[in-house]
Design an enzyme around this catalytic site. Structure first.
Site, PDB file in Angstrom:
ATOM      1  N   HIS A  31      39.117 -59.989 -62.796  1.00 20.15           N
ATOM      2  CA  HIS A  31      40.127 -59.095 -62.429  1.00 20.15           C
ATOM      3  C   HIS A  31      40.090 -58.583 -61.162  1.00 20.15           C
ATOM      4  CE1 HIS A  31      42.548 -55.305 -63.617  1.00 20.15           C
ATOM      5  NE2 HIS A  31      41.401 -54.622 -63.245  1.00 20.15           N
ATOM      6  N   HIS A  91      45.754 -51.284 -60.217  1.00 23.51           N
ATOM      7  CA  HIS A  91      45.476 -52.539 -60.741  1.00 23.51           C
ATOM      8  C   HIS A  91      46.105 -52.798 -61.430  1.00 23.51           C
ATOM      9  CE1 HIS A  91      42.356 -51.432 -62.870  1.00 23.51           C
ATOM     10  NE2 HIS A  91      42.691 -50.104 -62.767  1.00 23.51           N
ATOM     11  N   CYS A 128      47.036 -58.710 -63.618  1.00 23.45           N
ATOM     12  CA  CYS A 128      46.035 -58.091 -62.176  1.00 23.45           C
ATOM     13  C   CYS A 128      46.487 -58.713 -60.889  1.00 23.45           C
ATOM     14  CB  CYS A 128      44.424 -57.934 -62.317  1.00 23.45           C
ATOM     15  SG  CYS A 128      43.856 -59.336 -62.900  1.00 23.45           S
TER      16      CYS A 128
END
Length: 148
Positions: free
Chosen positions: A110, A122, A59
């Site tokens: 994240h 993402h 990510c």
């Protein structure tokens, strides 16, 4: 008469430039918008833990790579990225803002890039993809947003 008008215009320009200054917000937005467009080109690229290249991204690797390609270097991890930038509320998100999620009960773990229309790009275990901010899972683990 022409010299007088020219003199007034030059003076006015110099005077106003002192008030306007350099627009750093525009520059930041420009990098961010470019990074959002770059990240979207990699939808479908597989997930790779620690990956920072088109052969595979995690990510923060996707965000790091996209911003670097746009001309701005960010820290490497989601947590480090979260410590930078200016906080922005969910309702004021703009294309290119970073959106952070708490997926492991340890703060921002994240990260993705907001692309407008309540969506973000993402990299997950399923690779680079676009998801909705309204997705029940992402809504529940949303941690905050930053404008770089």
């Amino acid at each position: 008469m022409k010299k007088c008008i020219l003199s007034v215009l030059v003076s006015l320009t110099v005077f106003l430039s002192g008030f306007l200054g350099t627009n750093h917000t525009y520059a930041a937005t420009s990098y961010s918008m470019k990074a959002a467009a770059i990240a979207q080109k990699y939808v479908g690229v597989p997930y790779k833990w620690g990956g920072i290249s088109p052969s595979g991204f995690d990510c923060s690797g996707l965000v790091y790579f996209s911003f670097r390609q746009a001309g701005k270097t960010l820290p490497r991890t989601a947590g480090e990225m979260y410590s930078k930038g200016t906080a922005v509320s969910k309702k004021n998100l703009r294309n290119g803002d970073l959106v952070f999620f708490n997926t492991n009960k340890k703060g921002a773990s994240h990260v993705g890039i907001y692309i407008g229309s309540n969506k973000f790009v993402h990299s997950t275990s399923k690779g680079v993809k676009i998801d909705s901010m309204s997705n029940p899972y992402w809504s529940r683990v949303y941690h905050g947003s930053k404008r770089m």
